[in-house]
Design a protein around this motif. Structure first.
Motif, PDB file in Angstrom:
ATOM      1  N   HIS A  74       0.822  -1.208   0.000  1.00 36.59           N
ATOM      2  CA  HIS A  74       0.000   0.000   0.000  1.00 36.59           C
ATOM      3  C   HIS A  74       0.858   1.261   0.000  1.00 36.59           C
ATOM      4  CE1 HIS A  74      -3.743  -2.247   1.687  1.00 36.59           C
ATOM      5  NE2 HIS A  74      -3.883  -2.032   0.400  1.00 36.59           N
ATOM      6  N   LEU A  75       1.885   1.280   0.850  1.00 40.02           N
ATOM      7  CA  LEU A  75       2.774   2.445   0.925  1.00 40.02           C
ATOM      8  C   LEU A  75       3.480   2.669  -0.408  1.00 40.02           C
ATOM      9  CD1 LEU A  75       4.206   4.701   2.513  1.00 40.02           C
ATOM     10  CD2 LEU A  75       5.854   2.974   3.297  1.00 40.02           C
ATOM     11  N   ASP A  76       3.948   1.590  -1.004  1.00 39.16           N
ATOM     12  CA  ASP A  76       4.642   1.695  -2.288  1.00 39.16           C
ATOM     13  C   ASP A  76       3.719   2.260  -3.373  1.00 39.16           C
ATOM     14  OD1 ASP A  76       6.949   0.864  -4.144  1.00 39.16           O
ATOM     15  OD2 ASP A  76       5.243  -0.177  -5.031  1.00 39.16           O
ATOM     16  N   ALA A  77       2.480   1.766  -3.425  1.00 36.68           N
ATOM     17  CA  ALA A  77       1.544   2.228  -4.462  1.00 36.68           C
ATOM     18  C   ALA A  77       1.243   3.711  -4.322  1.00 36.68           C
ATOM     19  CB  ALA A  77       0.250   1.408  -4.385  1.00 36.68           C
ATOM     20  N   MET A  78       1.173   4.204  -3.082  1.00 32.40           N
ATOM     21  CA  MET A  78       0.950   5.644  -2.871  1.00 32.40           C
ATOM     22  C   MET A  78       2.114   6.455  -3.405  1.00 32.40           C
ATOM     23  SD  MET A  78      -0.647   5.824   0.929  1.00 32.40           S
ATOM     24  CE  MET A  78      -1.377   4.337   1.570  1.00 32.40           C
ATOM     25  N   ASN A  79       3.328   6.013  -3.102  1.00 30.73           N
ATOM     26  CA  ASN A  79       4.489   6.771  -3.560  1.00 30.73           C
ATOM     27  C   ASN A  79       4.678   6.690  -5.066  1.00 30.73           C
ATOM     28  OD1 ASN A  79       6.001   8.144  -1.336  1.00 30.73           O
ATOM     29  ND2 ASN A  79       5.813   6.124  -0.405  1.00 30.73           N
ATOM     30  N   LYS A  80       4.205   5.622  -5.680  1.00 32.80           N
ATOM     31  CA  LYS A  80       4.284   5.508  -7.138  1.00 32.80           C
ATOM     32  C   LYS A  80       3.331   6.494  -7.823  1.00 32.80           C
ATOM     33  CE  LYS A  80       6.100   0.882  -8.208  1.00 32.80           C
ATOM     34  NZ  LYS A  80       6.736   0.445  -6.975  1.00 32.80           N
ATOM     35  N   ILE A  81       2.290   6.950  -7.116  1.00 32.42           N
ATOM     36  CA  ILE A  81       1.383   7.948  -7.689  1.00 32.42           C
ATOM     37  C   ILE A  81       2.133   9.243  -7.985  1.00 32.42           C
ATOM     38  CG2 ILE A  81      -0.595   9.450  -7.145  1.00 32.42           C
ATOM     39  CD1 ILE A  81      -1.832   7.044  -5.682  1.00 32.42           C
ATOM     40  N   GLY A  82       3.046   9.612  -7.052  1.00 32.18           N
ATOM     41  CA  GLY A  82       3.895  10.782  -7.255  1.00 32.18           C
ATOM     42  C   GLY A  82       3.171  12.102  -7.058  1.00 32.18           C
ATOM     43  N   ASP A  83       3.902  13.188  -7.295  1.00 31.04           N
ATOM     44  CA  ASP A  83       3.377  14.551  -7.176  1.00 31.04           C
ATOM     45  C   ASP A  83       2.753  14.780  -5.801  1.00 31.04           C
ATOM     46  OD1 ASP A  83       2.778  17.159  -7.949  1.00 31.04           O
ATOM     47  OD2 ASP A  83       0.806  16.598  -8.755  1.00 31.04           O
ATOM     48  N   LEU A  84       3.512  14.457  -4.753  1.00 30.04           N
ATOM     49  CA  LEU A  84       3.025  14.563  -3.384  1.00 30.04           C
ATOM     50  C   LEU A  84       3.676  15.743  -2.675  1.00 30.04           C
ATOM     51  CD1 LEU A  84       3.335  10.760  -2.540  1.00 30.04           C
ATOM     52  CD2 LEU A  84       1.262  11.975  -3.234  1.00 30.04           C
ATOM     53  N   PRO A  85       2.911  16.520  -1.923  1.00 27.97           N
ATOM     54  CA  PRO A  85       3.484  17.701  -1.252  1.00 27.97           C
ATOM     55  C   PRO A  85       4.234  17.380   0.043  1.00 27.97           C
ATOM     56  CG  PRO A  85       1.137  17.575  -0.814  1.00 27.97           C
ATOM     57  CD  PRO A  85       1.452  16.472  -1.782  1.00 27.97           C
ATOM     58  N   TRP A  86       4.101  16.151   0.535  1.00 28.94           N
ATOM     59  CA  TRP A  86       4.772  15.754   1.763  1.00 28.94           C
ATOM     60  C   TRP A  86       5.399  14.383   1.528  1.00 28.94           C
ATOM     61  CZ3 TRP A  86       0.423  13.482   0.541  1.00 28.94           C
ATOM     62  CH2 TRP A  86      -0.798  14.176   0.578  1.00 28.94           C
ATOM     63  N   ALA A  87       6.381  14.043   2.368  1.00 22.05           N
ATOM     64  CA  ALA A  87       6.951  12.695   2.316  1.00 22.05           C
ATOM     65  C   ALA A  87       5.909  11.714   2.838  1.00 22.05           C
ATOM     66  CB  ALA A  87       8.217  12.622   3.170  1.00 22.05           C
ATOM     67  N   LEU A  88       5.793  10.551   2.201  1.00 15.57           N
ATOM     68  CA  LEU A  88       4.926   9.474   2.681  1.00 15.57           C
ATOM     69  C   LEU A  88       5.811   8.311   3.095  1.00 15.57           C
ATOM     70  CD1 LEU A  88       1.867   9.175   0.241  1.00 15.57           C
ATOM     71  CD2 LEU A  88       2.051  10.432   2.392  1.00 15.57           C
ATOM     72  N   SER A  89       5.765   7.954   4.376  1.00 16.25           N
ATOM     73  CA  SER A  89       6.609   6.877   4.862  1.00 16.25           C
ATOM     74  C   SER A  89       5.825   6.031   5.864  1.00 16.25           C
ATOM     75  CB  SER A  89       7.898   7.444   5.470  1.00 16.25           C
ATOM     76  OG  SER A  89       8.832   6.404   5.692  1.00 16.25           O
ATOM     77  N   PHE A  90       6.535   5.303   6.702  1.00 12.83           N
ATOM     78  CA  PHE A  90       5.900   4.346   7.598  1.00 12.83           C
ATOM     79  C   PHE A  90       6.231   4.638   9.054  1.00 12.83           C
ATOM     80  CE2 PHE A  90      10.005   2.731   6.183  1.00 12.83           C
ATOM     81  CZ  PHE A  90      10.620   2.331   7.362  1.00 12.83           C
TER      82      PHE A  90
END
Length: 339
Positions: free
Chosen positions: A272-288
């Protein structure tokens, strides 16, 4: 409040490819984990288990920081080094869980509010002396028949903001954790609605109480189907719904969002985390900021036996490495075969 200190710490906690290890299980929760491997939960076994995790060679390549339980903050490694110093010497930031747990909310059957604000200022002063540089407070939002109510959401949002302001007063970065539970039979659409209501209330309170958004992190649930829902949303749907919700309600000033795993399986939380980061164009870091999803394989491999420490560390290293890749959108299922 030293804004520069808070901002630098928060940014370091979401350095690219790194996340947070949640090793802050209460005594009751860790007992349940130990019961599953037939190990008695006493202070020494709890210390030995955390020592195994924290001394894992190379963990600092994937883990930026560790949330500790109060007992653990004052414990030492087997060589006598305080855990807070051991972590700091590896470049890993030590933190502390400061809430006192979710308790029944008066006048709201089936709902809770998290307690622990009384005396928090004084406790934070002592925690900082002991090496803590960030803290965590968890609010619990339950989905059910007619709940959550606006009353419950607002009560928890208010407490989260009060906690965050007190932390920043002591130059401690607050992790704000409003968790919408995923235990019911609700659809992903219901989860998205409740998560939206919750985040909207939380950030309104944070603003009202003057919390520096650049000096905090958010630890939310993913937008996901309830565990008992007969139709489970797939990985891509979860990723898209979660990112959509976060973009609507989380200001870009927040440096990072570190997800809780909420009882998901190890590999599903990573996917799930990987799929979110693959979307890209994010204003904040997404991590765990995973607990069970990082620790379950290590706990099983260790089994409470000294001769299994290396095996436990290998299992922990593998999950940390996979989640590090997911935080960069570089995870593949083939990585699991290398375990």
């Amino acid at each position: 409040m030293n804004a520069d200190t808070l901002i630098k710490t928060a940014q370091a906690m979401v350095e690219p490819g790194k996340g947070v290890l949640a090793a802050d299980e209460s005594t009751g929760t860790i007992k349940k984990r130990f019961d599953s491997i037939n190990v008695e939960s006493v202070e020494e076994t709890r210390r030995a288990y955390r020592d195994m995790l924290f001394t894992t060679p190379g963990m600092e390549d994937f883990v930026s920081s560790v949330i500790l339980f109060e007992e653990t903050l004052y414990q030492k490694s087997s060589d006598g080094t305080p855990f807070s110093k051991l972590l700091a010497d590896k470049g890993v930031i030590p933190g502390i869980k400061v809430d006192k747990g979710a308790k029944p909310l008066a006048g709201a059957e089936g709902e809770t509010v998290t307690e622990g604000l009384d005396g928090l200022r004084e406790r934070l002063i002592e925690y900082r002396k002991a090496g803590a540089r960030f803290a965590k407070w968890r609010a619990v939002i339950t989905i059910g028949d007619g709940i959550p109510t606006d009353y419950c959401i607002q009560a928890n949002a208010h407490a989260l903001a009060r906690y965050a302001a007190l932390c920043q007063e002591q130059d401690i970065v607050p992790i704000v954790e409003p968790e919408v539970l995923m235990d019911a039979d609700n659809s992903i659409e219901v989860c998205e609605d409740v998560t939206s209501r919750t985040l909207q209330a939380v950030f309104a309170e944070l603003d009202q109480q003057g919390v520096l958004l650049e000096g905090m992190l958010l630890k939310p649930n993913m937008v996901i189907s309830g565990k008992q829902c007969p139709t489970q949303a797939d990985v891509q749907t979860v990723a898209e719904a979660t990112v959509r919700t976060l973009k609507r309600y989380v200001p870009s000033a927040v440096p990072g969002i570190v997800f809780l795993s909420g009882g998901q399986s190890d590999e599903l939380a990573t996917a799930h985390l990987d799929a979110m980061n693959k979307i890209g164009d994010l204003p904040w870091a997404l991590s765990f900021s995973y607990g069970r999803a990082l620790q379950a394989p290590a706990l099983a491999a260790w089994g409470g036996k000294n001769e299994n420490v290396a095996a436990g560390q290998r299992a922990f290293f593998h999950r940390a490495k996979c989640n590090s890749a997911a935080a960069k959108g570089e995870y593949t299922s083939a990585m699991e075969q290398a375990a």
